[in-house]
Design a protein around this motif. Structure first.
Motif, PDB file in Angstrom:
ATOM      1  N   ARG A  37      81.162  43.540  57.174  1.00 33.35           N
ATOM      2  CA  ARG A  37      80.977  42.680  58.353  1.00 33.35           C
ATOM      3  C   ARG A  37      79.512  42.295  58.463  1.00 33.35           C
ATOM      4  O   ARG A  37      79.175  41.147  58.765  1.00 33.35           O
ATOM      5  N   GLU A  38      78.665  43.274  58.225  1.00 27.51           N
ATOM      6  CA  GLU A  38      77.231  43.028  58.268  1.00 27.51           C
ATOM      7  C   GLU A  38      76.844  41.965  57.244  1.00 27.51           C
ATOM      8  O   GLU A  38      76.050  41.063  57.523  1.00 27.51           O
ATOM      9  N   ARG A  39      77.457  42.066  56.048  1.00 29.82           N
ATOM     10  CA  ARG A  39      77.154  41.089  55.013  1.00 29.82           C
ATOM     11  C   ARG A  39      77.609  39.701  55.463  1.00 29.82           C
ATOM     12  O   ARG A  39      76.924  38.705  55.227  1.00 29.82           O
TER      13      ARG A  39
ATOM     14  N   PRO B  91      71.411  41.446  50.614  1.00 27.38           N
ATOM     15  CA  PRO B  91      71.355  41.505  49.156  1.00 27.38           C
ATOM     16  C   PRO B  91      72.695  41.911  48.540  1.00 27.38           C
ATOM     17  O   PRO B  91      73.339  42.832  49.036  1.00 27.38           O
ATOM     18  N   VAL B  92      73.114  41.190  47.514  1.00 25.21           N
ATOM     19  CA  VAL B  92      74.302  41.572  46.743  1.00 25.21           C
ATOM     20  C   VAL B  92      74.020  41.270  45.272  1.00 25.21           C
ATOM     21  O   VAL B  92      73.073  40.558  44.953  1.00 25.21           O
ATOM     22  N   THR B  93      74.870  41.805  44.410  1.00 32.07           N
ATOM     23  CA  THR B  93      74.753  41.498  42.990  1.00 32.07           C
ATOM     24  C   THR B  93      75.883  40.544  42.622  1.00 32.07           C
ATOM     25  O   THR B  93      77.038  40.838  42.864  1.00 32.07           O
TER      26      THR B  93
ATOM     27  N   VAL C 258      73.351  39.638  38.724  1.00 29.70           N
ATOM     28  CA  VAL C 258      72.016  39.265  39.200  1.00 29.70           C
ATOM     29  C   VAL C 258      71.907  39.563  40.692  1.00 29.70           C
ATOM     30  O   VAL C 258      72.826  39.291  41.465  1.00 29.70           O
ATOM     31  N   ARG C 259      70.778  40.155  41.086  1.00 29.59           N
ATOM     32  CA  ARG C 259      70.552  40.491  42.480  1.00 29.59           C
ATOM     33  C   ARG C 259      70.205  39.219  43.251  1.00 29.59           C
ATOM     34  O   ARG C 259      69.240  38.535  42.907  1.00 29.59           O
ATOM     35  N   VAL C 260      71.002  38.874  44.259  1.00 27.90           N
ATOM     36  CA  VAL C 260      70.709  37.686  45.064  1.00 27.90           C
ATOM     37  C   VAL C 260      70.821  38.055  46.544  1.00 27.90           C
ATOM     38  O   VAL C 260      71.381  39.092  46.885  1.00 27.90           O
ATOM     39  N   THR C 261      70.239  37.200  47.404  1.00 25.79           N
ATOM     40  CA  THR C 261      70.372  37.442  48.835  1.00 25.79           C
ATOM     41  C   THR C 261      71.308  36.405  49.430  1.00 25.79           C
ATOM     42  O   THR C 261      71.072  35.206  49.321  1.00 25.79           O
TER      43      THR C 261
END
Ligand code: SF4
Lengths: 251, 489
Positions: free
Chosen positions: B394-396, B402-404, B408-411
């Motif tokens: 929910r927060e996301r 940040p997620v992958t 690749v790490r992206v925001t």
């Protein structure tokens, strides 16, 4: 013995009778009650909806408001679970994200000092018969956060069973969620209402006059459904039943 | 995941239809309550259930932490045993590999063992596009396939259908796929099962290629394990000449010995059986016994990305027992289709938005498809804290973060449509963080209480459409305390 009351925002604004009942009950049992005025909301609505950053200042406020108190008592299983289960995580996350370790410490220190009302009565005060009198048929709905989050077990039922005049009847499917779920009630209104409808049908089927619970948010949802259905059944917080005596019945 | 689910409405709208469908709700209620009661009894028989649950969690966590190592070990063991390992990064790659493998055999039809992974990637549709017919052999999957329907439960894909509906589907559709349903056909379960048996037997005896998934893969030995109740899977796993298994990388366990735990917890959690009726294990190929060629397609399709998320990765412990579906009060009312994924119910609500991302309306709504009642966590045999993951997702959705993605790490940016809610949450926070203002607000509310409308506008309408509002008291608790207790009595 002294205890601080965390009344919760919902009870403060909408169910002061529950807060008053807790004060009467605890005082009757010889507990001196403090009400730190700096308290407000535990931050559960924000946190559970995904707004952890919006919850943080409220976590800080709650932790500060109860900083000096050995026992913090609250008549809400879900707010107690919020503090006990989620405050440490919120504090830890804040520290991880570079907002200092102060919140983490305060949150972790508060968590074990918070007691849901029935825990405080049974575990700390060691009473199950609180000297209450309530001559009605009652059925009890254990809200999920109290049941599974805190593991309240049969404490509420033991307290109710010891009330003079009270006829306690089993609620079929008691452990099923009532469908409130905080913002779930408005984000998924159809499912929420369907769950609540099944719950009040089960409650009405017991022949009880009163549907008792230990969380006014769930009860607001259930009572709202009962009143919309013009049901004679009424939802009532456990604290109000326990506060009622022969001399001073429910106001 | 598959194209089948694109354009699904968000969960609340999809659920609304299901809630109004009385037949569906009755079917679901009956089925989930029966199985949940049986599960509870089966689990209660084991004195060491809590320890088995903790052990299952520990084995899975350990494996996930060292998944790279165990997958390489698995590849070596499968190859040494005569199998061929293929790595598929996503659904398209997996479908392409399987299609090419089937075409290379010269066959134009395959029999299938019930498998979530192949549904996740939409394999049947991909095979069909290449001119290959895929026949589901699990009874419930057969019902779904013949009914041109979608599965709505992990274990019992046709749980939303009752006997009469199934009879009608068999009568109308079996003929166009193979052996028609016997006439007359009643809706007695035995008659229905017999019709399916005759229809399927024809397929088993003819098929040269089978496609399966697997419940477990043992890294140490390269052994694949399938658990099923009907024996149809065993026919597919032993009769054809070529066997292709498509398996999610998270299904790995390190040693043969680890199966001891899951062969106890999975059957009890899913079908409430003490022991699984058919447990088939195969290790590579054996001359003169079983398929001559074995291919293992290791499927990632969002799993490594999920693994990179500290809170969310626990969803990969899932052994697809479906216990969480059967106890979920939301699933019971909303039905499996409302989740817009082959993974419905509580596990679907945390798995789909991780495997697919939170970009679509349905995926952004799934983390909210729960009251956080915790019943799913309580029954989960590998102790996945589904409510914790839901709140995390929910927060996301509302705050981004940040997620992958594809390694690749992206925001992520916050999902659309939460602006008003965010503003309301901030306003509430500001008010609640100032007890003076809160008190003034409560007094205003008390004064206006007689004006309280029966129906609220905006988001509040969702409450007042079906429920009364609480009556506002004349005085807040805070004011009562100030009047009664603050001043010496
Ligand atoms: S999340 Fe747990 S309960 Fe649900 S299907 Fe997976 S293993 Fe079973």
């Amino acid at each position: 013995m002294r205890a601080a009351l965390f009344v919760t925002c919902v009870n403060d604004a909408l169910y002061p009778r529950t807060g008053i009942a807790v004060v009467r009950l605890l005082e009757r049992l010889g507990v001196a009650v403090d009400f730190p005025a700096a308290q407000s909301c535990c931050g559960q609505p924000q946190y559970n909806t995904g707004y952890r950053y919006e919850a943080e200042p409220l976590v800080r406020r709650t932790a500060r408001a109860f900083a000096g108190h050995e026992y913090v008592v609250t008549p809400s299983g879900s707010c107690a679970a919020m503090i006990r289960e989620h405050y440490p995580r919120i504090g830890r996350k804040a520290a991880e994200e570079g907002r200092g370790g102060e919140l983490a410490e305060a949150a972790a220190s508060l968590a074990p000092r918070v007691y849901e009302l029935t825990e405080f009565l049974v575990d700390v005060l060691g009473v199950t018969d609180v000297g209450a009198y309530f001559p009605h048929t009652v059925t009890y709905h254990p809200s999920c956060h109290g049941l599974r989050g805190l593991g309240l077990g049969d404490r509420p039922r033991r307290l109710l069973a010891a009330v003079k005049g009270l006829d306690l009847v089993d609620l079929p499917g008691a452990e099923e969620c009532c469908g409130f779920g905080g913002t779930f009630a408005v984000k998924n209104p159809d499912v929420s209402t369907a769950m609540g409808a099944d719950k009040i049908r089960a409650a009405a089927g017991t022949g009880a006059q009163v549907l008792c619970g230990a969380d006014n948010s769930c009860l607001a949802h259930l009572d709202g459904l009962l009143r919309r259905a013009d049901s004679p059944l009424r939802a009532l917080h456990l604290a109000e039943i326990l506060a009622a005596t022969e001399e001073e019945p429910l106001p | 995941m598959t194209g089948t689910y694109l354009g699904m409405p968000a969960f609340p709208e999809a659920a609304r239809e299901a809630v109004r469908d009385e037949v569906l709700r009755a079917n679901l209620r009956h089925a989930t309550h029966t199985i949940r009661d049986k599960r509870a009894r089966a689990v209660a028989e084991l004195a060491d259930w809590d320890r088995l649950r903790a052990a299952g969690k520990a084995v899975k966590d350990h494996t996930l932490r060292h998944l790279d190592r165990y997958l390489l070990q698995l590849e070596a063991a499968v190859t040494a045993a005569g199998g061929t390992v293929h790595w598929a990064a996503d659904a398209d790659e997996a479908n392409r590999i399987v299609t090419e493998l089937v075409l290379a055999t010269g066959e134009r039809e395959v029999v299938k063992v019930k498998s979530m992974a192949t549904q996740e990637i939409g394999l049947n549709e991909a095979l069909e596009a290449a001119g290959i017919a895929a026949y589901e052999t699990d009874l419930a999957e057969l019902i779904v396939q013949l009914g041109h329907d979608r599965p709505s439960h992990i274990l019992v894909p046709a749980i939303h259908r009752n006997r009469a509906e199934i009879r009608d589907i068999f009568r109308a559709e079996m003929g166009s796929w193979g052996r028609p349903a016997p006439e007359p056909l009643g809706d007695d379960p035995r008659e229905l099962a017999e019709a399916a048996r005759l229809h399927l037997r024809e397929k088993f005896l003819r098929a040269k290629v089978a496609v399966s998934g697997a419940n477990f893969m043992v890294a140490e030995t390269g052994t694949m394990v399938v658990l099923e109740s009907e024996g149809n899977g065993r026919m597919c796993l032993t009769l054809p000449e070529t066997l292709i298994s498509v398996v999610g990388i998270e299904k790995t366990v390190p040693t043969f010995r680890d199966l001891e735990i899951f062969l106890q917890t999975l059957p009890r959690s899913s079908t409430a059986e003490r022991m699984n009726p058919y447990t088939t294990m195969w290790t590579g190929t054996t001359a003169g016994d079983g398929p001559a060629a074995f291919h293992l397609v290791l499927l990632d399709n969002g799993r490594s990305d999920t693994l990179a998320d500290e809170t969310g990765r626990q969803a990969l412990r899932c052994i697809r027992c479906s216990a969480c579906l059967n106890v979920c009060p939301v699933y019971e009312r909303a039905g499996g289709h409302a989740y817009g994924s082959v993974y419905p119910g509580p596990i679907g609500a945390v798995l789909s938005p991780q495997l697919r991302g939170t970009g679509s309306a349905i995926d952004a709504s799934l983390p909210y498809a729960s009251t956080l009642c915790g019943a799913c966590y309580e029954v989960c045999p590998v102790a996945i804290d589904i409510p914790e993951v839901l709140v995390h997702l929910r927060e996301r959705v509302v705050q981004g973060g940040p997620v992958t993605r594809d390694g690749v790490r992206v925001t992520l940016r916050p999902a659309d449509g939460h602006t008003a809610e965010r503003a309301a949450m901030r306003a509430a926070r500001l008010l609640l963080d100032h007890p003076g203002a809160l008190r003034a607000g409560e007094r205003l509310l008390a004064r206006a209480r007689r004006l309280a409308p029966r129906r609220l506008p905006g988001a509040g309408r969702a409450w007042t459409d079906s429920r009364e509002l609480p009556t506002v008291p004349a005085e807040s608790f805070r004011d009562w305390w100030a009047r009664e207790r603050s001043t010496p009595r």
